[in-house]
Write a protein that holds these residues in place. Structure first.
Motif, PDB file in Angstrom:
ATOM      1  N   GLY A   1       1.682   6.295  -6.804  1.00  0.00           N
ATOM      2  CA  GLY A   1       0.437   6.933  -7.255  1.00  0.00           C
ATOM      3  C   GLY A   1       0.570   8.445  -7.194  1.00  0.00           C
ATOM      4  N   LEU A   2       1.240   8.904  -6.130  1.00  0.00           N
ATOM      5  CA  LEU A   2       1.486  10.342  -5.951  1.00  0.00           C
ATOM      6  C   LEU A   2       2.332  10.899  -7.093  1.00  0.00           C
ATOM      7  CD1 LEU A   2       2.633  11.641  -2.519  1.00  0.00           C
ATOM      8  CD2 LEU A   2       3.983  12.255  -4.471  1.00  0.00           C
ATOM      9  N   VAL A   3       3.390  10.143  -7.463  1.00  0.00           N
ATOM     10  CA  VAL A   3       4.259  10.604  -8.549  1.00  0.00           C
ATOM     11  C   VAL A   3       3.468  10.629  -9.864  1.00  0.00           C
ATOM     12  CG1 VAL A   3       6.373  10.142  -9.838  1.00  0.00           C
ATOM     13  CG2 VAL A   3       6.294   9.673  -7.418  1.00  0.00           C
ATOM     14  N   GLU A   4       2.683   9.571 -10.103  1.00  0.00           N
ATOM     15  CA  GLU A   4       1.920   9.495 -11.357  1.00  0.00           C
ATOM     16  C   GLU A   4       0.940  10.646 -11.475  1.00  0.00           C
ATOM     17  OE1 GLU A   4       0.084   5.671 -11.377  1.00  0.00           O
ATOM     18  OE2 GLU A   4       1.874   4.664 -12.129  1.00  0.00           O
ATOM     19  N   GLN A   5       0.297  11.019 -10.351  1.00  0.00           N
ATOM     20  CA  GLN A   5      -0.739  12.050 -10.420  1.00  0.00           C
ATOM     21  C   GLN A   5      -0.167  13.461 -10.477  1.00  0.00           C
ATOM     22  OE1 GLN A   5      -2.993  10.785  -7.071  1.00  0.00           O
ATOM     23  NE2 GLN A   5      -4.473   9.668  -8.294  1.00  0.00           N
ATOM     24  N   ARG A   6       0.845  13.718  -9.606  1.00  0.00           N
ATOM     25  CA  ARG A   6       1.346  15.099  -9.532  1.00  0.00           C
ATOM     26  C   ARG A   6       2.369  15.425 -10.600  1.00  0.00           C
ATOM     27  NH1 ARG A   6       2.110  15.982  -3.106  1.00  0.00           N
ATOM     28  NH2 ARG A   6       0.015  15.307  -2.622  1.00  0.00           N
TER      29      ARG A   6
ATOM     30  N   ALA B   1       0.831  -1.207   0.000  1.00  0.00           N
ATOM     31  CA  ALA B   1       0.000   0.000   0.000  1.00  0.00           C
ATOM     32  C   ALA B   1       0.864   1.255   0.000  1.00  0.00           C
ATOM     33  CB  ALA B   1      -0.937  -0.017   1.206  1.00  0.00           C
ATOM     34  N   VAL B   2       1.963   1.233   0.753  1.00  0.00           N
ATOM     35  CA  VAL B   2       2.848   2.409   0.795  1.00  0.00           C
ATOM     36  C   VAL B   2       3.467   2.636  -0.591  1.00  0.00           C
ATOM     37  CG1 VAL B   2       5.027   3.272   1.747  1.00  0.00           C
ATOM     38  CG2 VAL B   2       3.330   2.312   3.260  1.00  0.00           C
ATOM     39  N   THR B   3       3.836   1.538  -1.272  1.00  0.00           N
ATOM     40  CA  THR B   3       4.382   1.662  -2.631  1.00  0.00           C
ATOM     41  C   THR B   3       3.343   2.260  -3.568  1.00  0.00           C
ATOM     42  OG1 THR B   3       5.664  -0.311  -2.189  1.00  0.00           O
ATOM     43  CG2 THR B   3       5.546   0.384  -4.462  1.00  0.00           C
ATOM     44  N   ALA B   4       2.114   1.746  -3.480  1.00  0.00           N
ATOM     45  CA  ALA B   4       1.052   2.276  -4.343  1.00  0.00           C
ATOM     46  C   ALA B   4       0.812   3.747  -4.048  1.00  0.00           C
ATOM     47  CB  ALA B   4      -0.232   1.485  -4.124  1.00  0.00           C
TER      48      ALA B   4
ATOM     49  N   VAL C   1      10.860   7.673 -11.835  1.00  0.00           N
ATOM     50  CA  VAL C   1      11.308   7.699 -10.445  1.00  0.00           C
ATOM     51  C   VAL C   1      12.748   7.212 -10.398  1.00  0.00           C
ATOM     52  CG1 VAL C   1      10.890   6.798  -8.138  1.00  0.00           C
ATOM     53  CG2 VAL C   1       8.973   7.239  -9.674  1.00  0.00           C
ATOM     54  N   TYR C   2      13.623   8.027  -9.836  1.00  0.00           N
ATOM     55  CA  TYR C   2      15.023   7.634  -9.682  1.00  0.00           C
ATOM     56  C   TYR C   2      15.320   7.498  -8.195  1.00  0.00           C
ATOM     57  CZ  TYR C   2      16.406   8.055 -14.539  1.00  0.00           C
ATOM     58  OH  TYR C   2      16.543   7.848 -15.881  1.00  0.00           O
ATOM     59  N   ALA C   3      15.780   6.306  -7.800  1.00  0.00           N
ATOM     60  CA  ALA C   3      16.178   6.083  -6.410  1.00  0.00           C
ATOM     61  C   ALA C   3      17.686   6.176  -6.328  1.00  0.00           C
ATOM     62  CB  ALA C   3      15.711   4.710  -5.965  1.00  0.00           C
ATOM     63  N   PHE C   4      18.204   6.647  -5.193  1.00  0.00           N
ATOM     64  CA  PHE C   4      19.667   6.659  -5.054  1.00  0.00           C
ATOM     65  C   PHE C   4      20.129   5.712  -3.964  1.00  0.00           C
ATOM     66  CE2 PHE C   4      20.096   9.465  -1.351  1.00  0.00           C
ATOM     67  CZ  PHE C   4      18.918  10.191  -1.391  1.00  0.00           C
TER      68      PHE C   4
ATOM     69  N   GLY D   1       0.454   1.797 -12.369  1.00  0.00           N
ATOM     70  CA  GLY D   1       1.515   0.905 -12.834  1.00  0.00           C
ATOM     71  C   GLY D   1       2.335   1.518 -13.945  1.00  0.00           C
ATOM     72  N   LYS D   2       2.222   2.843 -14.119  1.00  0.00           N
ATOM     73  CA  LYS D   2       2.952   3.496 -15.207  1.00  0.00           C
ATOM     74  C   LYS D   2       4.343   3.942 -14.788  1.00  0.00           C
ATOM     75  CE  LYS D   2       0.155   6.720 -16.413  1.00  0.00           C
ATOM     76  NZ  LYS D   2      -0.528   7.863 -17.012  1.00  0.00           N
ATOM     77  N   ALA D   3       4.484   4.347 -13.508  1.00  0.00           N
ATOM     78  CA  ALA D   3       5.754   4.931 -13.064  1.00  0.00           C
ATOM     79  C   ALA D   3       6.881   3.918 -13.207  1.00  0.00           C
ATOM     80  CB  ALA D   3       5.641   5.371 -11.608  1.00  0.00           C
TER      81      ALA D   3
END
Lengths: 316, 213
Positions: free
Chosen positions: A83-88, A76-79, A94-97, A135-137
């Motif tokens: 989801g936040l990145v996809e909408q805003r 749920a936290v991942t979604a 998404v790049y993680a370091f 599921g796009k990000a």
């Protein structure tokens, strides 16, 4: 099976983005704040715009894999985060370091995308605040970007790392995502190529691929029986090759490799004094990012020797 | 080692362990042993053998697995998964096997120290927030490199993060295992296998390193 199993890096990674969403790492922003700041400074020099969001939380993978809780909250936290990145920030990658964030996000999005019931469960839960994960990000690691921009990095080097023997630690949770990472998980070389582009001497040591040992909280529970003998093997092989500096791409690995060296010496291993910094911080040094912005004060093994070799001081 | 009885064996053990259907293909295991050969923990703890653990899960030897010390040694480095010819996600299997052990009261001491950080994460939205002095040190460090003293995590994010843990029952599960009685774990896989220096009681690092190197 109709689903393509092996995705080549060329298909997956594509062209360099102008703008990216940087996924905040807990350890990278608290234990080694210089990592996050260094990466932002480097990306500024390379002309890539960075977006971060205060509504993003921890990826919640680490304690899940320690069996600290069941998978539902982590899914749920991942979604929620994605989801936040996809909408805003529609269309941003998404790049993680942190290898942890990268590995857990990849793993958890894989589970969400393959199982409709988990996706529905997560979306129903985060839907109450208006989030919806489609599921796009796409998830990438920042080191993949460095490699794509290697020619640009080579051009912009201000302080070449001439004669510096640098060893790399890739980290398991990046290489374990064997389908669709940038390099071969068995014998990766792209860090060495980046180090070479910065003017340094890459060192291939025997236990190069070896885990940092902290991956799943074993540093809390099996430190003396498992983690320390394991790390000693890694450092012994690095010491044999005359490594002067070790670079990681994961603040978590950095904690294990940097903080543990003194404790290893207390138990009769070593002694070792190999400074461990993030690859982003090393690129920052070579590209002329002010040293004080890279936060080397957080390191247990001092980096001063390396800085003076490059003709720099801590205050520069 | 006590003899195992008929009722200790459970034909449905694998489906019980893989409750979340995260592994799915364990039955395809070829018993090739690549996982064990590349396991950094097996290099240090020879009685830990992923191949044998997979075999025992498929055979249904629940008693030997649940109170085993070995299942708590895995780092989750996922070398086994990377090399597995049939892509068995052994780490996810281990994670779920540990849930089963925890719910039976074994190995609580290996999870409770980490759970402390989860409860703190529910207040901050970040994992591994240290104590008060640690927080002051982080704020000093962050100020010295010219960024805001604390990572920007909004109140909204923390509230929603906490709500996710409450609504999925994860918080209740964590509180529940805190109140359970701990049962002792033991090395289950010593019999018939090579034992290393640690298990013989010789805990001096020097000797172990020579044999490992």
């Amino acid at each position: 099976m109709n689903i393509q199993r092996v995705i080549t890096p060329r298909e997956r990674i594509g062209k360099v983005p102008d703008k990216l969403f940087l996924f905040r790492s807990c350890t990278g922003s608290m234990e080694y704040p210089g990592t996050e700041n260094g990466i932002k400074e480097v990306l500024k020099i390379l002309g890539v715009e960075v977006v971060m969001d205060p509504d993003q939380t921890c990826c919640s993978g680490y304690i899940l894999t320690c069996s600290g809780y069941k998978p539902e909250p982590a899914l749920a936290v991942t979604a929620r985060n994605l989801g936040l990145v996809e909408q805003r920030y529609d269309g941003l990658d998404v790049y993680a370091f942190c290898n942890g964030c990268f590995g857990y996000l990849s793993e958890l999005t894989h589970i969400l995308n393959q199982s409709q019931s988990y996706k529905d469960m997560s979306n129903q839960l985060v839907g109450q605040w208006g989030y919806h994960y489609q599921g796009k990000a796409r998830i990438f690691h920042v080191q993949e970007l460095y490699y794509q921009l290697i020619e640009k990095i080579r051009e912009k080097v201000v302080h070449p790392l001439t004669g510096l023997r640098v060893a790399s630690h890739y980290g398991c949770h990046y290489l374990a995502q064997q389908y669709g990472i940038l390099d071969d998980g068995d014998l990766p070389t792209f860090h060495e190529e980046i180090i070479e582009a910065l003017g340094g001497t890459p060192v291939f040591y025997k236990e190069r691929r070896m885990c940092c040992g902290y991956a799943v909280g074993r540093g809390f529970t099996h430190k003396e029986s498992v983690v320390q003998p394991h790390l000693a093997r890694k450092f012994d092989s690095a010491k044999e090759e005359g490594v002067e500096l070790m670079t990681t791409v994961c603040p978590g690995c950095n904690v294990a490799l940097d903080r543990e060296q003194i404790k290893l010496a207390e138990r009769g291993f070593g002694p070792y004094d190999i400074p461990v910094i993030d690859l982003g911080q090393l690129i920052g040094l070579a590209l002329g990012v002010p040293v004080w912005k890279l936060g080397f004060n957080a390191n247990t093994i001092p980096v001063d020797g390396i800085l003076s070799k490059l003709g720099l001081g801590k205050g520069d | 080692m006590p003899r195992e009885k008929d009722r200790d064996w459970d034909d449905n053990l694998y489906s019980k362990i893989d409750h979340y259907n995260l592994v799915e293909n364990l039955e395809q295991c070829l018993q090739c042993g690549k996982c064990t050969g590349n396991c950094p923990v097996a290099a240090i703890t020879p009685s830990y053998n992923p191949r044998v653990i997979v075999n025992d899960i498929l055979a249904g030897s629940s008693v030997r697995l649940l109170d085993s010390e070995e299942i708590w040694r895995c780092f989750w480095c996922a070398n086994c998964y990377r090399l597995c010819p049939v892509d068995i996600h052994y780490p996810l299997l281990m994670m779920q096997l540990r849930y089963m052990a925890l719910e039976n009261g074994y190995g609580l001491k290996y999870v409770l120290p980490i759970n402390k950080f989860t409860f703190r994460a529910l207040e901050k939205g970040l994992t591994f927030v240290p104590g008060k002095r640690g927080v002051e040190k982080i704020m000093r460090l962050r100020t010295s490199i010219g960024v805001e003293p604390w990572p920007q995590v909004s109140e909204k994010a923390i509230r929603e993060y906490r709500a996710i843990f409450e609504q999925t029952g994860a918080k209740a599960w964590m509180e529940n295992i805190q109140n359970m009685t701990e049962k002792p774990v033991r090395f289950s896989y010593l019999e018939g296998r090579m034992a290393n220096e640690y298990t013989k009681g010789n805990n001096t690092p020097g000797t172990d390193r020579q044999s490992a190197g």
